[in-house]
Design a protein around this motif. Structure first.
Motif, PDB file in Angstrom:
ATOM      1  N   LYS A   1       0.769  -1.360   0.047  1.00 55.55           N
ATOM      2  CA  LYS A   1       0.235   0.285  -0.021  1.00 55.55           C
ATOM      3  C   LYS A   1       0.741   1.266   0.020  1.00 55.55           C
ATOM      4  CE  LYS A   1      -3.979  -2.059   0.085  1.00 55.55           C
ATOM      5  NZ  LYS A   1      -4.913  -2.044   1.247  1.00 55.55           N
ATOM      6  N   ALA A   2       2.189   1.255   0.437  1.00 54.16           N
ATOM      7  CA  ALA A   2       3.072   2.407   0.628  1.00 54.16           C
ATOM      8  C   ALA A   2       4.331   2.112   0.381  1.00 54.16           C
ATOM      9  CB  ALA A   2       2.590   2.954   1.918  1.00 54.16           C
ATOM     10  N   ILE A   3       5.228   3.197   0.348  1.00 49.54           N
ATOM     11  CA  ILE A   3       6.432   3.253   0.337  1.00 49.54           C
ATOM     12  C   ILE A   3       6.844   4.457   1.111  1.00 49.54           C
ATOM     13  CG2 ILE A   3       8.814   3.637  -1.046  1.00 49.54           C
ATOM     14  CD1 ILE A   3       7.289   2.638  -3.470  1.00 49.54           C
ATOM     15  N   ILE A   4       7.708   4.255   2.071  1.00 48.70           N
ATOM     16  CA  ILE A   4       8.409   5.352   2.796  1.00 48.70           C
ATOM     17  C   ILE A   4       9.861   5.545   2.408  1.00 48.70           C
ATOM     18  CG2 ILE A   4       8.952   6.001   5.133  1.00 48.70           C
ATOM     19  CD1 ILE A   4       6.780   4.160   6.384  1.00 48.70           C
ATOM     20  N   ILE A   5      10.165   6.718   2.283  1.00 51.41           N
ATOM     21  CA  ILE A   5      11.658   7.290   2.107  1.00 51.41           C
ATOM     22  C   ILE A   5      11.940   8.286   3.153  1.00 51.41           C
ATOM     23  CG2 ILE A   5      11.524   6.637  -0.216  1.00 51.41           C
ATOM     24  CD1 ILE A   5      11.182   9.886  -0.750  1.00 51.41           C
ATOM     25  N   CYS A   6      13.046   8.709   3.437  1.00 51.10           N
ATOM     26  CA  CYS A   6      13.497   9.548   4.283  1.00 51.10           C
ATOM     27  C   CYS A   6      14.824  10.307   3.573  1.00 51.10           C
ATOM     28  CB  CYS A   6      13.821   9.136   5.685  1.00 51.10           C
ATOM     29  SG  CYS A   6      14.522  10.049   6.806  1.00 51.10           S
ATOM     30  N   SER A   7      14.690  11.557   3.332  1.00 48.56           N
ATOM     31  CA  SER A   7      15.696  12.131   2.627  1.00 48.56           C
ATOM     32  C   SER A   7      15.873  13.647   3.111  1.00 48.56           C
ATOM     33  CB  SER A   7      15.421  12.181   1.027  1.00 48.56           C
ATOM     34  OG  SER A   7      16.549  13.045   0.295  1.00 48.56           O
ATOM     35  N   PRO A   8      16.899  14.106   3.394  1.00 48.67           N
ATOM     36  CA  PRO A   8      18.170  13.253   3.564  1.00 48.67           C
ATOM     37  C   PRO A   8      17.799  12.411   4.508  1.00 48.67           C
ATOM     38  CG  PRO A   8      18.643  15.768   3.641  1.00 48.67           C
ATOM     39  CD  PRO A   8      17.159  15.290   3.600  1.00 48.67           C
ATOM     40  N   ASN A   9      18.740  11.158   4.574  1.00 47.46           N
ATOM     41  CA  ASN A   9      18.254   9.913   5.297  1.00 47.46           C
ATOM     42  C   ASN A   9      18.893   9.856   6.590  1.00 47.46           C
ATOM     43  OD1 ASN A   9      19.154   6.755   5.731  1.00 47.46           O
ATOM     44  ND2 ASN A   9      17.249   6.983   4.506  1.00 47.46           N
ATOM     45  N   ASN A  10      18.146   9.341   7.226  1.00 52.49           N
ATOM     46  CA  ASN A  10      18.438   8.807   8.772  1.00 52.49           C
ATOM     47  C   ASN A  10      18.319   7.155   8.544  1.00 52.49           C
ATOM     48  OD1 ASN A  10      19.051   8.136  11.337  1.00 52.49           O
ATOM     49  ND2 ASN A  10      17.150   8.982  12.117  1.00 52.49           N
ATOM     50  N   PRO A  11      19.473   6.488   8.780  1.00 50.51           N
ATOM     51  CA  PRO A  11      20.833   6.653   9.281  1.00 50.51           C
ATOM     52  C   PRO A  11      21.832   7.088   8.344  1.00 50.51           C
ATOM     53  CG  PRO A  11      20.675   4.177   8.930  1.00 50.51           C
ATOM     54  CD  PRO A  11      19.098   5.037   8.596  1.00 50.51           C
ATOM     55  N   THR A  12      21.861   7.025   7.062  1.00 52.68           N
ATOM     56  CA  THR A  12      22.815   7.235   6.240  1.00 52.68           C
ATOM     57  C   THR A  12      23.534   8.433   5.719  1.00 52.68           C
ATOM     58  OG1 THR A  12      21.534   7.088   4.158  1.00 52.68           O
ATOM     59  CG2 THR A  12      22.043   4.978   5.084  1.00 52.68           C
ATOM     60  N   GLY A  13      22.470   9.504   5.707  1.00 46.15           N
ATOM     61  CA  GLY A  13      22.897  10.841   5.014  1.00 46.15           C
ATOM     62  C   GLY A  13      22.702  10.768   3.750  1.00 46.15           C
ATOM     63  N   TYR A  14      22.144   9.825   3.399  1.00 46.48           N
ATOM     64  CA  TYR A  14      21.850  10.102   1.640  1.00 46.48           C
ATOM     65  C   TYR A  14      20.735  10.987   1.207  1.00 46.48           C
ATOM     66  CZ  TYR A  14      21.782   8.682  -3.358  1.00 46.48           C
ATOM     67  OH  TYR A  14      21.795   8.772  -4.592  1.00 46.48           O
ATOM     68  N   LEU A  15      21.192  11.705   0.242  1.00 48.84           N
ATOM     69  CA  LEU A  15      19.953  12.737  -0.347  1.00 48.84           C
ATOM     70  C   LEU A  15      19.750  12.123  -1.713  1.00 48.84           C
ATOM     71  CD1 LEU A  15      18.842  15.326   0.021  1.00 48.84           C
ATOM     72  CD2 LEU A  15      20.777  16.427  -1.044  1.00 48.84           C
ATOM     73  N   TYR A  16      18.225  11.919  -1.979  1.00 47.01           N
ATOM     74  CA  TYR A  16      17.780  11.465  -3.096  1.00 47.01           C
ATOM     75  C   TYR A  16      17.783  12.752  -4.013  1.00 47.01           C
ATOM     76  CZ  TYR A  16      16.124   7.353  -0.585  1.00 47.01           C
ATOM     77  OH  TYR A  16      15.964   5.890   0.100  1.00 47.01           O
ATOM     78  N   SER A  17      18.090  12.059  -5.132  1.00 42.20           N
ATOM     79  CA  SER A  17      18.175  12.994  -6.366  1.00 42.20           C
ATOM     80  C   SER A  17      16.726  13.453  -7.022  1.00 42.20           C
ATOM     81  CB  SER A  17      19.183  12.509  -7.297  1.00 42.20           C
ATOM     82  OG  SER A  17      18.763  11.215  -7.870  1.00 42.20           O
ATOM     83  N   LYS A  18      16.748  14.084  -7.758  1.00 42.40           N
ATOM     84  CA  LYS A  18      15.588  14.489  -8.719  1.00 42.40           C
ATOM     85  C   LYS A  18      15.178  13.052  -9.570  1.00 42.40           C
ATOM     86  CE  LYS A  18      13.310  17.390 -12.137  1.00 42.40           C
ATOM     87  NZ  LYS A  18      13.359  18.434 -13.209  1.00 42.40           N
ATOM     88  N   GLU A  19      16.092  12.645 -10.316  1.00 39.47           N
ATOM     89  CA  GLU A  19      15.930  11.525 -10.977  1.00 39.47           C
ATOM     90  C   GLU A  19      15.388  10.183  -9.899  1.00 39.47           C
ATOM     91  OE1 GLU A  19      18.532  14.314 -12.716  1.00 39.47           O
ATOM     92  OE2 GLU A  19      18.880  13.036 -10.931  1.00 39.47           O
ATOM     93  N   GLU A  20      15.802  10.000  -9.061  1.00 39.72           N
ATOM     94  CA  GLU A  20      15.422   8.962  -8.202  1.00 39.72           C
ATOM     95  C   GLU A  20      13.892   9.294  -7.824  1.00 39.72           C
ATOM     96  OE1 GLU A  20      19.450   7.508  -5.957  1.00 39.72           O
ATOM     97  OE2 GLU A  20      18.689   9.263  -5.303  1.00 39.72           O
ATOM     98  N   LEU A  21      13.864  10.271  -7.532  1.00 35.27           N
ATOM     99  CA  LEU A  21      12.323  10.619  -7.124  1.00 35.27           C
ATOM    100  C   LEU A  21      11.508  10.545  -8.024  1.00 35.27           C
ATOM    101  CD1 LEU A  21      12.783  13.709  -4.413  1.00 35.27           C
ATOM    102  CD2 LEU A  21      12.437  11.006  -3.950  1.00 35.27           C
ATOM    103  N   GLU A  22      11.776  10.950  -9.329  1.00 33.04           N
ATOM    104  CA  GLU A  22      10.974  11.029 -10.641  1.00 33.04           C
ATOM    105  C   GLU A  22      10.708   9.403 -10.987  1.00 33.04           C
ATOM    106  OE1 GLU A  22       9.507  12.960 -12.460  1.00 33.04           O
ATOM    107  OE2 GLU A  22      10.350  14.824 -12.243  1.00 33.04           O
ATOM    108  N   ALA A  23      11.845   8.469 -10.608  1.00 33.64           N
ATOM    109  CA  ALA A  23      11.636   7.091 -10.755  1.00 33.64           C
ATOM    110  C   ALA A  23      10.638   6.576  -9.830  1.00 33.64           C
ATOM    111  CB  ALA A  23      12.776   6.285 -10.780  1.00 33.64           C
TER     112      ALA A  23
END
Length: 409
Positions: free
Chosen positions: A165-187
């Motif tokens: 039913k859902a996907i959860i994302i965290c950006s910038p991420n806890n615990p990794t600090g990764y910041l999702y790009s526009k391309e990743e969010l578009e996908a």
């Protein structure tokens, strides 16, 4: 003797706080403990928030509306619309911390037995929130080798069932600090629309993006108004973790109506916190510029020191104030307990969070730790000296050359 509930039995303990007794014992033994285990900033809370509390003049400490005061929601709308979210106060439900925003969103959008996909490692309490609501977490691995980038959409497709039913994302991420790009969010957008899923976006670390990298929210993507739910908090942005003030934002009217029923059941968010939160929105840009500069410096100090250690690898995060580092150890849980219980260097030691607690996949993160760079640079340098000395003598050290570590990443 009555028995506790099965849900209580299943409820996971916090991997971030479970080592606290060992840290407390180390302090009683006279050791200085460098706390890198928890995201409690040492940055001062903005004066505007504190002065608003000091100058409170109400005569009755009353309930507030379940959705939050209109004054605060209007002020929040100013903040979010500067970020081009295009919302009104009616799109906001104020919550008691970001944690309640997550739990209300889960309960409003998913039934018991429904599945939510979350890239891992992820904020450990997602497991707890899902357990409370009898929701099934379906983890999808991201990897330290590429800095914990979003996994390929093909891997998401493999996990999707009629219960997803859902996907959860965290950006910038806890615990990794990764910041999702526009391309990743578009996908992700295309995936969410294809399967008619909710996309829950935890944006607690929105203000903390480094190296001129641009933050992007799913709220910036066209065509997702009925799918996106933003989960936010003042805890990190204003260094106000104790305020317990967050919010849920969506343009989906059915979700708002349903979420409000859960908000009404818990009565209301706190009055004093919303007074402080209203003042916080006027915090000058100079505050955030100084904080961003300080965290960038701390990140550089920590990542540089880690990658100079034999057998250690740490990707350079684009945001938040955490890193996940791979260490030459046999078991992160054992190591993080050992360094508190059995080690000291010049009467100092380090508290970290085993990364295993941020994964749902069994065995994942066994040689990784999460560290929060919420201490000043000098303390971080001392903590890294202490960690390096600990790795030299740890009984469960795994021997590998620097070349082997680099070649595997």
């Amino acid at each position: 003797m009555p028995k506790i509930s099965q849900k209580g039995e299943r409820m996971p303990a916090s991997p971030i706080r479970k080592l606290t007794p060992y840290a407390d014992k180390a302090k009683l033994d006279g050791k200085k403990v460098y706390h890198l285990n928890i995201g409690q900033p040492d940055i001062e809370t903005p004066d505007g928030m504190l002065n608003a509390i000091k100058n409170i003049d109400f005569k009755v400490w009353a309930y507030t509306p379940s959705e939050g005061t209109l004054t605060y929601r209007k002020k929040l709308t100013e903040y979010y619309n500067k970020l081009s979210y295009g919302i009104t106060p009616e799109n906001i439900i104020v919550t008691t911390g970001g944690s309640e925003a997550i739990t209300i969103a889960m309960m409003a959008c998913l039934d018991p037995g429904d599945e939510v996909i979350i890239p891992e490692p992820f904020y450990a309490n997602y497991n707890g929130f899902a357990s409370q609501s009898d929701i099934v977490v379906k983890p999808i691995l991201s990897f330290i080798d590429n800095g914990f980038a979003l996994p390929p959409i093909s891997e998401f497709e493999k996990l999707i069932t009629n219960k997803t039913k859902a996907i959860i994302i965290c950006s910038p991420n806890n615990p990794t600090g990764y910041l999702y790009s526009k391309e990743e969010l578009e996908a992700l957008k295309e995936l969410v629309l294809k399967h008619d899923l909710y996309l829950l976006a935890d944006e607690a670390y929105r203000e903390f993006c480094y190296d001129n990298r641009e933050f992007m929210s799913p709220m910036h993507l066209d065509g997702l108004d009925e799918n996106v739910i933003v989960l936010d908090t003042v805890s990190k942005r204003y260094s106000a973790c104790g305020a317990r003030l967050g919010c849920l934002i969506t343009k989906n009217k059915a979700v708002l109506t349903t979420a409000l029923k859960f908000a009404q059941a818990r009565l209301s968010p706190g009055m004093v916190e919303q007074i402080a939160g209203t003042a916080a929105v006027d915090t000058p840009d100079a505050y955030f510029e100084a904080v961003n500069k300080e965290y960038t410096s701390r990140r550089d100090t920590l990542v540089s020191a880690l990658n100079k250690m034999d057998g250690v690898y740490c990707p350079n995060p684009g945001g938040a104030f955490y890193v996940v580092a791979k260490l030459p150890i046999d078991d992160a849980d054992k190591f993080c307990q050992w360094i508190l219980e059995s080690f000291s260097y010049e009467n100092q030691t380090v508290m970290m969070a085993p990364a295993t607690g941020f994964y749902s996949t069994p065995g994942a993160g066994y040689n990784e730790v999460r560290m929060a760079y919420v201490l000043n640079n000098e303390d971080l340098k001392s903590a890294m000296i202490c960690l390096e000395e600990a790795l030299r003598v740890y009984p469960g050290k795994v021997i590998s050359s620097r070349a082997e570590v680099l070649s595997s990443n």
